[in-house]
Design a protein around this motif. Structure first.
Motif, PDB file in Angstrom:
ATOM      1  N   ASN A  97       0.847  -1.179   0.046  1.00 52.89           N
ATOM      2  CA  ASN A  97       0.031   0.030  -0.002  1.00 52.89           C
ATOM      3  C   ASN A  97       0.874   1.255   0.053  1.00 52.89           C
ATOM      4  OD1 ASN A  97      -2.458  -1.368  -0.266  1.00 52.89           O
ATOM      5  ND2 ASN A  97      -2.690  -1.355   2.135  1.00 52.89           N
ATOM      6  N   GLN A 134       3.959   1.552  -1.087  1.00 48.84           N
ATOM      7  CA  GLN A 134       4.509   1.594  -2.575  1.00 48.84           C
ATOM      8  C   GLN A 134       3.586   2.294  -3.512  1.00 48.84           C
ATOM      9  OE1 GLN A 134       5.747  -2.293  -3.515  1.00 48.84           O
ATOM     10  NE2 GLN A 134       7.759  -1.979  -2.315  1.00 48.84           N
ATOM     11  N   VAL A 135       2.167   1.998  -3.639  1.00 48.58           N
ATOM     12  CA  VAL A 135       1.231   2.462  -4.347  1.00 48.58           C
ATOM     13  C   VAL A 135       1.003   3.914  -4.012  1.00 48.58           C
ATOM     14  CG1 VAL A 135      -0.888   2.367  -5.107  1.00 48.58           C
ATOM     15  CG2 VAL A 135       0.155   0.123  -4.860  1.00 48.58           C
ATOM     16  N   ILE A 172       3.068   6.152  -2.841  1.00 50.24           N
ATOM     17  CA  ILE A 172       4.209   6.824  -3.029  1.00 50.24           C
ATOM     18  C   ILE A 172       4.205   7.217  -4.625  1.00 50.24           C
ATOM     19  CG2 ILE A 172       6.800   6.911  -3.332  1.00 50.24           C
ATOM     20  CD1 ILE A 172       6.674   5.349  -0.505  1.00 50.24           C
ATOM     21  N   GLN A 173       3.731   6.112  -5.354  1.00 52.44           N
ATOM     22  CA  GLN A 173       3.858   6.125  -6.669  1.00 52.44           C
ATOM     23  C   GLN A 173       2.812   7.167  -7.214  1.00 52.44           C
ATOM     24  OE1 GLN A 173       3.169   2.146  -8.252  1.00 52.44           O
ATOM     25  NE2 GLN A 173       5.125   1.500  -7.848  1.00 52.44           N
ATOM     26  N   ASN A 174       1.581   7.137  -6.536  1.00 52.62           N
ATOM     27  CA  ASN A 174       0.472   8.170  -6.893  1.00 52.62           C
ATOM     28  C   ASN A 174       0.901   9.661  -6.303  1.00 52.62           C
ATOM     29  OD1 ASN A 174      -1.017   6.173  -8.145  1.00 52.62           O
ATOM     30  ND2 ASN A 174      -2.009   5.523  -6.115  1.00 52.62           N
ATOM     31  N   ARG A 175       1.305   9.507  -5.280  1.00 52.12           N
ATOM     32  CA  ARG A 175       1.907  10.985  -4.708  1.00 52.12           C
ATOM     33  C   ARG A 175       3.235  10.995  -4.007  1.00 52.12           C
ATOM     34  NH1 ARG A 175      -2.123  13.831  -0.520  1.00 52.12           N
ATOM     35  NH2 ARG A 175      -0.281  12.575   1.027  1.00 52.12           N
ATOM     36  N   PRO A 176       4.223  11.213  -4.856  1.00 49.66           N
ATOM     37  CA  PRO A 176       5.634  11.088  -4.254  1.00 49.66           C
ATOM     38  C   PRO A 176       5.719  11.927  -2.826  1.00 49.66           C
ATOM     39  CG  PRO A 176       5.694  11.320  -6.671  1.00 49.66           C
ATOM     40  CD  PRO A 176       4.272  11.671  -6.193  1.00 49.66           C
TER      41      PRO A 176
END
Length: 82
Positions: free
Chosen positions: A49, A51-52, A54-58
């Motif tokens: 969760n 990782q996702v 961070i990918q969606n909102r660094p």
């Protein structure tokens, strides 16, 4: 006295953001204050969760936080006495 087997707590509770909800939970879960670690990535589901997120909102905050009855605390602050 300890609750009997199967006793339920039914009532309104307010979370740390002030949101009120009606809950029905086994009374045994209501005996002691508990702390919840936010951003804990020690288990697989939370790590995925994160990782996702961070990918969606660094810019997402990844600092572990503890939510207690006394408020929100950082792990570092608890260790360093802040």
């Amino acid at each position: 006295a300890f609750p009997d087997w199967g006793d339920l707590f039914m009532g309104k509770v307010t979370d740390y953001q002030g949101h009120e909800s009606r809950v029905t939970e086994p009374s045994a879960l209501c005996l002691y204050p508990m702390a919840k670690t936010v951003n804990d990535t020690q288990n697989t589901e939370n790590a995925i969760n994160m990782q996702v997120a961070i990918q969606n909102r660094p810019s997402v905050n990844v600092e572990p936080l503890i939510i207690t009855c006394d408020g929100i605390k950082t792990i570092g602050g608890m260790i360093n006495g802040d």
